[in-house]
Design an enzyme around this catalytic site. Structure first.
Site, PDB file in Angstrom:
ATOM      1  N   LYS A 114      43.833  39.547  53.820  1.00 49.42           N
ATOM      2  CA  LYS A 114      44.294  40.376  54.939  1.00 49.42           C
ATOM      3  C   LYS A 114      45.787  40.679  54.863  1.00 49.42           C
ATOM      4  CE  LYS A 114      40.458  39.201  57.878  1.00 49.42           C
ATOM      5  NZ  LYS A 114      39.813  38.245  56.919  1.00 49.42           N
TER       6      LYS A 114
HETATM    7  C1  LIG Z   1      38.430  38.444  56.601  1.00 52.61           C
HETATM    8  C2  LIG Z   1      37.883  37.748  55.396  1.00 52.61           C
HETATM    9  C3  LIG Z   1      36.665  38.149  54.781  1.00 52.61           C
HETATM   10  C4  LIG Z   1      35.804  39.266  55.340  1.00 52.61           C
HETATM   11  O1  LIG Z   1      36.409  40.514  55.148  1.00 52.61           O
HETATM   12  P1  LIG Z   1      35.863  41.805  55.932  1.00 52.61           P
HETATM   13  O2  LIG Z   1      36.803  42.894  55.605  1.00 52.61           O
HETATM   14  O3  LIG Z   1      35.892  41.424  57.384  1.00 52.61           O
HETATM   15  O4  LIG Z   1      34.474  42.055  55.449  1.00 52.61           O
HETATM   16  C5  LIG Z   1      36.246  37.493  53.638  1.00 52.61           C
HETATM   17  N1  LIG Z   1      36.963  36.465  53.124  1.00 52.61           N
HETATM   18  C6  LIG Z   1      38.118  36.025  53.692  1.00 52.61           C
HETATM   19  C7  LIG Z   1      38.829  34.874  53.081  1.00 52.61           C
HETATM   20  C8  LIG Z   1      38.621  36.654  54.835  1.00 52.61           C
HETATM   21  O5  LIG Z   1      39.768  36.226  55.381  1.00 52.61           O
END
Ligand SMILES: *Cc1c(COP(=O)(O)O)cnc(C)c1O
Length: 465
Positions: A112
């Site tokens: 993110k």
């Molecule tokens: C947020 C997250 C996901 C999921 O990603 P999306 O875009 O919500 O599908 C997967 N792995 C980790 C480590 C995350 O922080």
């Protein structure tokens, strides 16, 4: 570039408007009116660029009309300067045709950061242009709060308040939020649980006079700016594996569907990605939909990959909008029926069309530990539980002969207990976080009381006045 709501009843906006609004007023999600196109020659011209340069060129058409290219370029450089790897998003080979795209070298060790670090700069830029200030408020169970805080820390014209349940986050999670040391960050530990925190945030947004007085905002995962910030790394990885002269597949550990939607957007823009593997843990609503056109809501069960413990995937609405021929009235109806019945049904031809591109996959916790052990023993590659599900999905579902890009979404050091179970030892924190336990923590503590929390936010907002 103009943006429309997937439900068709909200004003169109430019990029800056979408950035500040997040959700559209009709409850829909903003989508660009068309996908920018990169020809094969234009794709080849991106080969070999440093990641921040490539990111700016890929994102330029999305911000056109709101932000000058030179400003975007400068923001991309600043956003990724703090990443702990020179390549920003290195691609590491794990098996003959399997490549981990490491998206976890940012400040909070999860993917993110790629979007949020940039979004922090975009907010600052757009707010300065408009002479506005916003206050971001959010709640966290521990996992997502730090990425939002790191995004906003030190940015002008924004401050951020994050509520977390006192004593109910892990120490690493709490310290990642409370040791940032920026004067525009307020952490409040609430005497309550995560649901209490989330209810307090909802109540602040529902308190219209307070919301307006504070100009409240959110950096939530349905903001199109976050999707835009995730598209460039699929260009980068595919180009490094031979695109546009060679097709690739992707396998993405999926929760809210934002990351894999960004991969699909890259394909719409010209990157030859021919298969999208949606990797889930036991919370498998997407796998069930892709297997049998069954999108029915079940309860959430905790797993070793908590960021994928979801009931519904909010960004799936964007894909639905596209596959239903960009028919906003139909999308609005499908979503309203889904909310009313807890079950989504799409027309057979829509489902078959989605299945031509997308495939589901699910993995239990035990199988996840087995995959962590396997990739470590066979290739010396230490994957976190989310990434491991992506690796297992690639092994099982990849089309023969195609290289698969697996989104490596978190650093293994974020999940030391699972790693220890799988391989027998705990991974160390990377150097830029190794002093986390020595840093000074700053947070307030408050009762589960809306009036008290609103006073904290207001006093914080007025601290320099
Ligand atoms: C947020 C997250 C996901 C999921 O990603 P999306 O875009 O919500 O599908 C997967 N792995 C980790 C480590 C995350 O922080």
């Amino acid at each position: 570039m103009r943006y429309h709501s997937t439900r068709g009843q909200a004003d169109q906006k430019d990029f800056a408007g979408v950035l500040l609004a997040g959700l559209a007023t009709d409850g829909g999600l903003y989508m660009p009116e068309s996908w920018p196109q990169f020809s094969a020659a234009e794709l080849r011209a991106l080969r070999g660029l440093p990641y921040p340069e490539l990111a700016a060129r890929v994102m330029a058409p999305f911000v056109a009309g709101s932000i000058e290219f030179a400003d975007l370029q400068a923001m991309c450089r600043r956003a990724y300067a703090g990443f702990a790897h020179k390549a920003t998003v290195p691609l590491v080979q794990v098996d003959t045709n399997i490549f981990a795209l490491e998206l976890f070298h940012g400040p909070t060790l999860a993917f993110k950061d790629l979007a949020l670090q940039l979004v922090g700069h975009l907010f600052e830029h757009v707010l300065a242009q408009r002479g506005e200030k916003v206050r971001i408020v959010g709640a966290t169970s521990g996992d997502t709060g730090s990425a939002a805080i790191e995004a906003v820390a030190g940015r002008k014209n924004i401050d951020i308040t994050i509520l977390h349940p006192f004593g109910k986050t892990s120490e690493v999670q709490r310290r990642q939020m409370t040791t940032v040391g920026a004067e525009n960050v307020l952490n409040i530990a609430v005497d309550g649980n995560f649901d209490d925190c989330q209810d307090l945030v909802k109540a602040m947004f529902a308190d219209a006079p307070f919301r307006e007085e504070m100009n409240l905002s959110a950096v939530n995962s349905i903001n199109f700016a976050r999707i835009a910030g995730q598209i460039p790394y699929y260009f980068y990885a595919a180009l490094n594996l031979g695109a546009p002269d060679r097709e690739v597949a992707v396998a993405v550990p999926t929760g809210n569907f934002g990351n894999i939607l960004a991969a699909w957007a890259a394909r719409q823009m010209g990157v030859p990605i021919s298969r999208f593997i949606v990797a889930s843990n036991r919370n498998d609503i997407l796998a069930r939909f892709l297997e049998a056109n069954d999108m029915s809501v079940h309860g959430v069960e905790p797993s070793l990959s908590p960021s994928m413990d979801i009931q519904v995937s909010s960004n799936f609405e964007r894909l639905l909008f596209e596959f239903q021929g960009r028919d906003a009235a139909l999308t609005a109806k499908t979503m309203a029926d889904f909310r009313a019945t807890g079950k989504m049904t799409v027309a057979d031809e829509v489902w078959h069309a989605i299945r031509r591109d997308f495939e589901g996959f699910r993995l239990s916790d035990d199988e996840t530990l087995a995959e962590i052990a396997r990739s470590y023993q066979e290739s010396g590659y230490l994957a976190d539980p989310h990434t491991a599900i992506g690796l297992a999905a690639a092994r099982e579902k990849a089309p023969v002969g195609l290289p698969v890009i697996v989104a490596a979404t978190a650093h293994p050091a974020k999940f030391p207990d699972a790693i220890e179970k799988a391989v027998g030892s705990r991974p160390p924190l990377p150097p830029h976080l190794s002093d986390l336990y020595d840093r000074k923590e700053v947070f307030s503590r408050a009762p589960n009381d809306l009036a008290v929390i609103e006073t904290c936010v207001r006093n914080f907002a007025n601290r320099n006045v």
